[in-house]
Write a protein that holds these residues in place. Structure first.
Motif, PDB file in Angstrom:
ATOM      1  N   SER A  18       3.521  14.785   2.787  1.00  0.00           N
ATOM      2  CA  SER A  18       4.363  16.029   2.430  1.00  0.00           C
ATOM      3  C   SER A  18       5.087  16.502   3.852  1.00  0.00           C
ATOM      4  CB  SER A  18       3.125  17.256   1.823  1.00  0.00           C
ATOM      5  OG  SER A  18       2.388  17.412   3.069  1.00  0.00           O
ATOM      6  N   TRP A  19       5.399  15.665   4.675  1.00  0.00           N
ATOM      7  CA  TRP A  19       6.161  15.750   6.055  1.00  0.00           C
ATOM      8  C   TRP A  19       7.183  14.895   6.051  1.00  0.00           C
ATOM      9  CZ3 TRP A  19       1.682  16.732  10.428  1.00  0.00           C
ATOM     10  CH2 TRP A  19       1.027  18.155  10.093  1.00  0.00           C
TER      11      TRP A  19
ATOM     12  N   CYS B 186      -3.534   9.192  -4.123  1.00  0.00           N
ATOM     13  CA  CYS B 186      -2.960   8.451  -2.957  1.00  0.00           C
ATOM     14  C   CYS B 186      -2.780   9.341  -1.741  1.00  0.00           C
ATOM     15  CB  CYS B 186      -1.422   8.109  -3.172  1.00  0.00           C
ATOM     16  SG  CYS B 186      -1.498   7.019  -4.844  1.00  0.00           S
TER      17      CYS B 186
ATOM     18  N   THR C  76       0.580   9.485   0.142  1.00  0.00           N
ATOM     19  CA  THR C  76       1.212  10.443  -0.123  1.00  0.00           C
ATOM     20  C   THR C  76       1.559  11.248   1.321  1.00  0.00           C
ATOM     21  OG1 THR C  76      -0.153  10.816  -2.044  1.00  0.00           O
ATOM     22  CG2 THR C  76       1.083  12.820  -1.145  1.00  0.00           C
TER      23      THR C  76
ATOM     24  N   ARG D 257      -4.071   5.483   9.041  1.00  0.00           N
ATOM     25  CA  ARG D 257      -3.684   5.227   7.754  1.00  0.00           C
ATOM     26  C   ARG D 257      -3.601   3.466   7.447  1.00  0.00           C
ATOM     27  NH1 ARG D 257      -5.084   9.947   7.712  1.00  0.00           N
ATOM     28  NH2 ARG D 257      -3.423  11.616   7.776  1.00  0.00           N
TER      29      ARG D 257
ATOM     30  N   ASN E   8       0.856  -1.190   0.090  1.00  0.00           N
ATOM     31  CA  ASN E   8      -0.008  -0.021  -0.119  1.00  0.00           C
ATOM     32  C   ASN E   8       0.957   1.246   0.156  1.00  0.00           C
ATOM     33  OD1 ASN E   8      -2.864   0.843   0.019  1.00  0.00           O
ATOM     34  ND2 ASN E   8      -2.127   2.040   1.686  1.00  0.00           N
TER      35      ASN E   8
HETATM   36  C1  LIG Z   1      -0.165  16.479   0.202  1.00  0.00           C
HETATM   37  C2  LIG Z   1      -0.666  15.466   1.373  1.00  0.00           C
HETATM   38  C3  LIG Z   1       0.435  15.119   2.506  1.00  0.00           C
HETATM   39  C4  LIG Z   1       0.117  14.133   3.401  1.00  0.00           C
HETATM   40  N1  LIG Z   1       1.090  13.948   4.305  1.00  0.00           N
HETATM   41  C5  LIG Z   1       0.888  12.988   5.216  1.00  0.00           C
HETATM   42  C6  LIG Z   1       1.823  12.585   6.196  1.00  0.00           C
HETATM   43  O1  LIG Z   1       2.853  13.087   6.427  1.00  0.00           O
HETATM   44  N2  LIG Z   1       1.329  11.788   7.277  1.00  0.00           N
HETATM   45  C7  LIG Z   1       0.232  11.103   7.146  1.00  0.00           C
HETATM   46  O2  LIG Z   1      -0.079  10.183   7.880  1.00  0.00           O
HETATM   47  N3  LIG Z   1      -0.552  11.395   6.269  1.00  0.00           N
HETATM   48  C8  LIG Z   1      -0.596  12.101   5.482  1.00  0.00           C
HETATM   49  N4  LIG Z   1      -1.634  12.416   4.271  1.00  0.00           N
HETATM   50  C9  LIG Z   1      -2.667  11.807   4.277  1.00  0.00           C
HETATM   51  C10 LIG Z   1      -2.740  10.205   3.686  1.00  0.00           C
HETATM   52  O3  LIG Z   1      -2.007  10.338   2.149  1.00  0.00           O
HETATM   53  C11 LIG Z   1      -4.114   9.806   3.498  1.00  0.00           C
HETATM   54  O4  LIG Z   1      -4.772   9.756   4.583  1.00  0.00           O
HETATM   55  C12 LIG Z   1      -4.014   8.590   2.528  1.00  0.00           C
HETATM   56  O5  LIG Z   1      -5.438   8.647   1.861  1.00  0.00           O
HETATM   57  C13 LIG Z   1      -3.938   7.352   3.425  1.00  0.00           C
HETATM   58  O6  LIG Z   1      -4.055   6.429   2.589  1.00  0.00           O
HETATM   59  P1  LIG Z   1      -4.165   4.839   3.164  1.00  0.00           P
HETATM   60  O7  LIG Z   1      -5.251   4.674   4.300  1.00  0.00           O
HETATM   61  O8  LIG Z   1      -4.251   4.115   2.195  1.00  0.00           O
HETATM   62  O9  LIG Z   1      -2.890   4.626   3.866  1.00  0.00           O
HETATM   63  C14 LIG Z   1      -1.162  13.318   3.439  1.00  0.00           C
HETATM   64  C15 LIG Z   1      -2.018  13.961   2.428  1.00  0.00           C
HETATM   65  C16 LIG Z   1      -2.088  14.709   1.282  1.00  0.00           C
HETATM   66  C17 LIG Z   1      -2.766  15.021   0.211  1.00  0.00           C
END
Ligand SMILES: Cc1cc2nc3c(=O)[nH]c(=O)nc-3n(C[C@H](O)[C@H](O)[C@H](O)COP(=O)(O)O)c2cc1C
Length: 168
Positions: free
Chosen positions: A39-40, A88, A37, A60, A34
């Motif tokens: 950005s941190w 994503c 995304t 997540r 899986n």
């Molecule tokens: C630009 C952006 C940055 C993100 N950064 C993070 C992050 O650093 N940590 C985190 O837990 N979720 C982050 N997210 C949210 C996850 O990418 C999001 O909840 C995702 O749908 C999780 O997918 P999953 O359930 O398949 O793992 C970010 C979302 C976006 C759009």
């Protein structure tokens, strides 16, 4: 075509790569993985090793894969993949086959760690350390109230960069 590189030759500005280009964090196996995304994060040196640090909230789906894996990977894309990174970051792998929707080809790095052939830069990271953020340790209390109303504190993962790949 991705070519193996020494992490020390990476020319990216980490602030724009992580904060503006964004990352895909991926874990699992080639057959079942899986991605999400982020950005941190951070790139640096710790315990004398080149490391990547990522922050993943416990809800997540990717968290489950990272937990169960020895490695995670970081894939960075050029701007033409922005829609895929948005997908994503807004859909969960629990509901959507994101890898198929995005048209990614899964490739195996060290230990079978999955990453995407379409990336421009890839880091394969072996987990060294994790820790959940502790609300008692916020010195700026605004962060806690602003980001953690649901008490879903990020789990911090520090991974040693064991392989790096670059397009071209
Ligand atoms: C630009 C952006 C940055 C993100 N950064 C993070 C992050 O650093 N940590 C985190 O837990 N979720 C982050 N997210 C949210 C996850 O990418 C999001 O909840 C995702 O749908 C999780 O997918 P999953 O359930 O398949 O793992 C970010 C979302 C976006 C759009």
């Amino acid at each position: 075509m991705l070519t193996k590189i020494d992490p020390k030759t990476i020319q990216d500005n980490v602030f724009s790569t992580i904060g503006s280009d964004w990352l895909l964090i991926t874990a699992g196996t080639k057959e079942r993985c899986n991605t999400m995304t982020a950005s941190w994060g951070g790139l640096g040196v710790l315990w004398g090793r080149n490391v990547a640090t990522v922050y993943i909230r416990p809800q997540r789906y990717t968290y489950e894969f990272v937990e169960q894996s020895d490695c995670f990977t970081i894939s960075v894309f050029d701007e033409s993949w922005r829609d895929a990174l948005n997908l994503c970051g807004t859909k969960s792998g629990r509901d959507v086959d994101k890898i198929k929707e995005c048209g990614f080809t899964v490739v195996e790095g060290e230990g079978g760690a999955p990453y995407f052939e379409q990336a421009r830069l890839v880091l394969v990271c072996r987990k060294l350390y994790w820790q959940d953020m502790d609300p008692d340790h916020f010195l700026d209390l605004e962060i806690d109230s602003r980001f953690y109303a649901q008490k879903d504190y990020h789990r911090v993962y520090v991974g040693e960069i064991v392989e790096a790949y670059k397009r071209g």
